[in-house]
Write an enzyme that holds these catalytic residues in place. Sequence first.
Site, mmCIF file in Angstrom:
data_model
loop_
_atom_site.group_PDB
_atom_site.id
_atom_site.type_symbol
_atom_site.label_atom_id
_atom_site.label_comp_id
_atom_site.label_asym_id
_atom_site.label_seq_id
_atom_site.Cartn_x
_atom_site.Cartn_y
_atom_site.Cartn_z
ATOM 1 N N LYS A 88 22.620 26.024 -27.522
ATOM 2 C CA LYS A 88 23.976 25.489 -27.707
ATOM 3 C C LYS A 88 24.417 25.658 -29.155
ATOM 4 C CE LYS A 88 23.339 22.036 -24.124
ATOM 5 N NZ LYS A 88 22.827 20.706 -23.813
ATOM 6 N N GLN B 120 21.646 14.812 -25.117
ATOM 7 C CA GLN B 120 20.815 15.669 -24.268
ATOM 8 C C GLN B 120 19.969 14.811 -23.324
ATOM 9 O OE1 GLN B 120 20.969 19.016 -24.037
ATOM 10 N NE2 GLN B 120 19.410 18.966 -22.432
ATOM 11 N N ASP C 252 30.560 16.354 -22.049
ATOM 12 C CA ASP C 252 29.675 16.570 -20.902
ATOM 13 C C ASP C 252 30.298 16.011 -19.621
ATOM 14 O OD1 ASP C 252 27.276 17.944 -20.852
ATOM 15 O OD2 ASP C 252 26.179 16.384 -21.940
#
Length: 292
Positions: free
Chosen positions: A54, A98, A121
């Site tokens: 990322k 994460q 997200d």
Amino acid sequence: MTLTKILSGKDVCKSVYTSLEERIKRLKAKRIVPGLAVILVGEDPASQVYVRSKSRRFERLSLYSETFAMPGTTSEKEILRKIRKLNMDDRFHGILVQLPLPKHINEDAVLREVSPLKDVDGFHPENIGRLAVGNPRFIPCTPKGIMRILEFYDIDLSGKHVVIIGRSNIVGRPLSLLTSQKKPLSNATTTICHSKTPDIRYFTKQADVVIAAIGVTQFVDETYIKPGAILIDVGINQIPDDSEKKYRLVGDVHYDRINGIASAVTPVPGGVGPMTIAMLVENTVESAEARL
Ligand code: GUN
């Protein structure tokens, strides 16, 4: 025998990044550099790989990203404090925690702390709720990437039976909302199968589109599908081989077994995987544009 078409995510990514370049330029002209904060707790090797890819992508596009790595022993309180700080930090238009988090951390509490306006997200309950009622803000990256692949290859789900294997909050659940929503290219009849479904084949054999998101190596083979089905493979599994790396990546679909039977399939690697990061960039750019 039908020829099984490869639905390359890489090709879709190229077009996504090309259209993002223009939007990024416009933002930079207004002195806004889209920024992403990544919180990584613990030492999970797979998570470290994802986070690195990322941040590399953000670097390549000259965007701002910073990874906040915290030890696996970090308390929930400390993580919440960090998130509150990032919520107020104007350099960051997106905040990504994460997953998975270490066992002693309440994942729900952490995801709820992220400002819904920076939740690129799409995991905050407010954003999942908005998606559920058909007024989305941020759409979770992997499901959004899958819808984008289908759109790119002119696959209209309207009236089709989509069977999703896997009910996770990251993939299966939001994808069931997207595929069945009342919008052009969606309007599917969607079934979710999961670990307590007694006979998954009963459903997948009826499916026009099967989406495999279970994390079981080569689970879907020719016995699961009807001829001509479209297969979307969300799995990323390592299997041992004699290459230098000692392993290779395979999906949740057994490619060799469905080749010539399915009408189309997303490859692993190079299918859904790269789309997740492209959609993360897109969501971060969208969030930055909300400041214009
Ligand atoms: N872990 C596996 N997939 C994802 C994802 O899309 N986002 C986050 N934050 N964690 C993940």
